[in-house]
Design an enzyme around this catalytic site. Structure first.
Site, PDB file in Angstrom:
ATOM      1  NE  ARG A 117       7.183  -0.210  10.017  1.00 37.26           N
ATOM      2  CZ  ARG A 117       6.063  -0.187   9.324  1.00 37.26           C
ATOM      3  NH1 ARG A 117       6.013   0.411   8.146  1.00 37.26           N
ATOM      4  NH2 ARG A 117       4.976  -0.750   9.799  1.00 37.26           N
ATOM      5  NE  ARG A 176       7.834  -2.566   6.001  1.00 36.56           N
ATOM      6  CZ  ARG A 176       6.520  -2.372   6.112  1.00 36.56           C
ATOM      7  NH1 ARG A 176       5.816  -1.974   5.071  1.00 36.56           N
ATOM      8  NH2 ARG A 176       5.908  -2.609   7.249  1.00 36.56           N
ATOM      9  NE  ARG A 184       2.889  -4.879  11.103  1.00 41.84           N
ATOM     10  CZ  ARG A 184       3.913  -4.763  10.264  1.00 41.84           C
ATOM     11  NH1 ARG A 184       5.060  -5.329  10.533  1.00 41.84           N
ATOM     12  NH2 ARG A 184       3.763  -4.069   9.160  1.00 41.84           N
ATOM     13  CE  LYS A 196      -2.079  -1.129   3.905  1.00 41.67           C
ATOM     14  NZ  LYS A 196      -1.398  -2.386   4.312  1.00 41.67           N
ATOM     15  NE  ARG A 253      -3.477  -1.317  10.385  1.00 46.15           N
ATOM     16  CZ  ARG A 253      -2.540  -0.737   9.643  1.00 46.15           C
ATOM     17  NH1 ARG A 253      -2.727   0.429   9.104  1.00 46.15           N
ATOM     18  NH2 ARG A 253      -1.397  -1.359   9.430  1.00 46.15           N
TER      19      ARG A 253
HETATM   20  P1  ADP Z   1       1.665  -1.823   7.799  1.00 44.66           P
HETATM   21  O1  ADP Z   1       0.602  -1.528   6.799  1.00 44.66           O
HETATM   22  O2  ADP Z   1       2.980  -2.132   7.188  1.00 44.66           O
HETATM   23  O3  ADP Z   1       1.264  -2.822   8.835  1.00 44.66           O
HETATM   24  P2  ADP Z   1       1.509   0.869   8.923  1.00 44.66           P
HETATM   25  O4  ADP Z   1       2.704   1.705   8.706  1.00 44.66           O
HETATM   26  O5  ADP Z   1       0.286   1.170   8.139  1.00 44.66           O
HETATM   27  O6  ADP Z   1       1.980  -0.609   8.723  1.00 44.66           O
HETATM   28  O7  ADP Z   1       1.091   0.893  10.483  1.00 44.66           O
HETATM   29  C1  ADP Z   1       2.015   0.646  11.503  1.00 44.66           C
HETATM   30  C2  ADP Z   1       1.304   0.555  12.837  1.00 44.66           C
HETATM   31  O8  ADP Z   1       0.656   1.805  13.140  1.00 44.66           O
HETATM   32  C3  ADP Z   1       0.192  -0.477  12.952  1.00 44.66           C
HETATM   33  O9  ADP Z   1       0.685  -1.777  13.215  1.00 44.66           O
HETATM   34  C4  ADP Z   1      -0.620   0.101  14.116  1.00 44.66           C
HETATM   35  O10 ADP Z   1      -0.011  -0.132  15.359  1.00 44.66           O
HETATM   36  C5  ADP Z   1      -0.567   1.576  13.845  1.00 44.66           C
HETATM   37  N1  ADP Z   1      -1.704   1.993  12.966  1.00 44.66           N
HETATM   38  C6  ADP Z   1      -1.603   2.486  11.700  1.00 44.66           C
HETATM   39  N2  ADP Z   1      -2.824   2.749  11.198  1.00 44.66           N
HETATM   40  C7  ADP Z   1      -3.719   2.403  12.154  1.00 44.66           C
HETATM   41  C8  ADP Z   1      -5.139   2.415  12.240  1.00 44.66           C
HETATM   42  N3  ADP Z   1      -5.896   2.834  11.218  1.00 44.66           N
HETATM   43  N4  ADP Z   1      -5.710   1.992  13.395  1.00 44.66           N
HETATM   44  C9  ADP Z   1      -4.977   1.582  14.432  1.00 44.66           C
HETATM   45  N5  ADP Z   1      -3.636   1.525  14.418  1.00 44.66           N
HETATM   46  C10 ADP Z   1      -3.002   1.936  13.296  1.00 44.66           C
END
Ligand code: ADP
Length: 209
Positions: A155, A122, A166, A13, A88
């Site tokens: 990360r 990554r 996750r 994404k 999410r």
């Molecule tokens: P990825 O898509 O690679 O899992 P992101 O960079 O989108 O990672 O998100 C990293 C972290 O940030 C998530 O694992 C969560 O802890 C937090 N996070 C991001 N977006 C949300 C969301 N919409 N609701 C709750 N937590 C979020």
């Protein structure tokens, strides 16, 4: 154009958003990037979310919704946006309906085994957030960002234990959104396996660009 990018962690994404923003002229809003910036700056929000993010869990809906609401109210969002990583959960999607309409939800379909491979290889630039992969998308010089020379790091949530959490969180809390948006008729699913250029091509074709 108001777009949502949906899919498991590591679905691409962020990578496709980075490529698509130039072509579509829309801001890329990644809740993960916003939270990481808060953690880096040590803001009160950052202190609250640091541990949650490192473990692979989700930040509580109230905090996430407030952050997005504030971001979407800024001027650069007037013509649309790409929302990456939000919503999410179903409550987040319901809240978004009240904040703004959504035109299209793009669901990136990628199998778990590929997700694990992508996340464990990554690397991310500490200063600009650009995403690399040790095998599939290596930087020109190992450990150094091509764009700004920043340090590439792993990360906390790309470590094995957090990846597992996750994926489980995605399955339980986020995957139900595929049906939710499907019923509303705004869902497009694309195959997320392949090079970034291939996936970008499928995305553009799907949205008719
Ligand atoms: P990825 O898509 O690679 O899992 P992101 O960079 O989108 O990672 O998100 C990293 C972290 O940030 C998530 O694992 C969560 O802890 C937090 N996070 C991001 N977006 C949300 C969301 N919409 N609701 C709750 N937590 C979020």
């Amino acid at each position: 154009m108001k777009l949502i990018f949906l899919g498991p962690p590591g679905a691409g994404k962020g990578t496709i958003s980075d490529l698509a923003v130039d072509k579509l002229g829309l801001p890329h809003i990644s809740t993960g990037d916003l939270f990481r910036a808060a953690v880096k700056d040590g803001t009160p929000l950052g202190l609250k979310v640091k541990g949650i993010m490192a473990s692979g869990g989700l930040v509580p809906d109230e905090l996430t919704i407030a952050l997005v609401e504030e971001r979407l109210a800024r001027k650069d969002c007037a013509k649309g946006w790409i929302l990456d990583g939000f919503p999410r959960t179903i409550p987040q999607a319901e809240a978004l309906e009240k904040i703004a309409g959504v035109d299209t939800v793009v669901n990136f379909d990628v199998a778990d085994a590929i997700v694990v491979d992508r996340l464990s290889g990554r690397r991310m630039c500490r200063s600009c957030g650009k995403i690399y992969h040790v095998k599939n998308m290596p930087p020109r010089k190992e450990g150094v960002c091509d764009v700004d020379g920043g340090e590439l790091y792993i990360r906390d949530d790309d470590k094995e234990a957090a990846i597992k959490v996750r994926l489980e969180t995605y399955r339980k809390q986020t995957a139900p959104l595929i049906d939710w948006y499907g019923k509303k008729g705004s869902l497009l699913t694309i195959d997320g396996v392949g090079s970034p250029t291939e996936v970008l091509g499928r995305f553009e074709k799907a949205i008719g660009r």
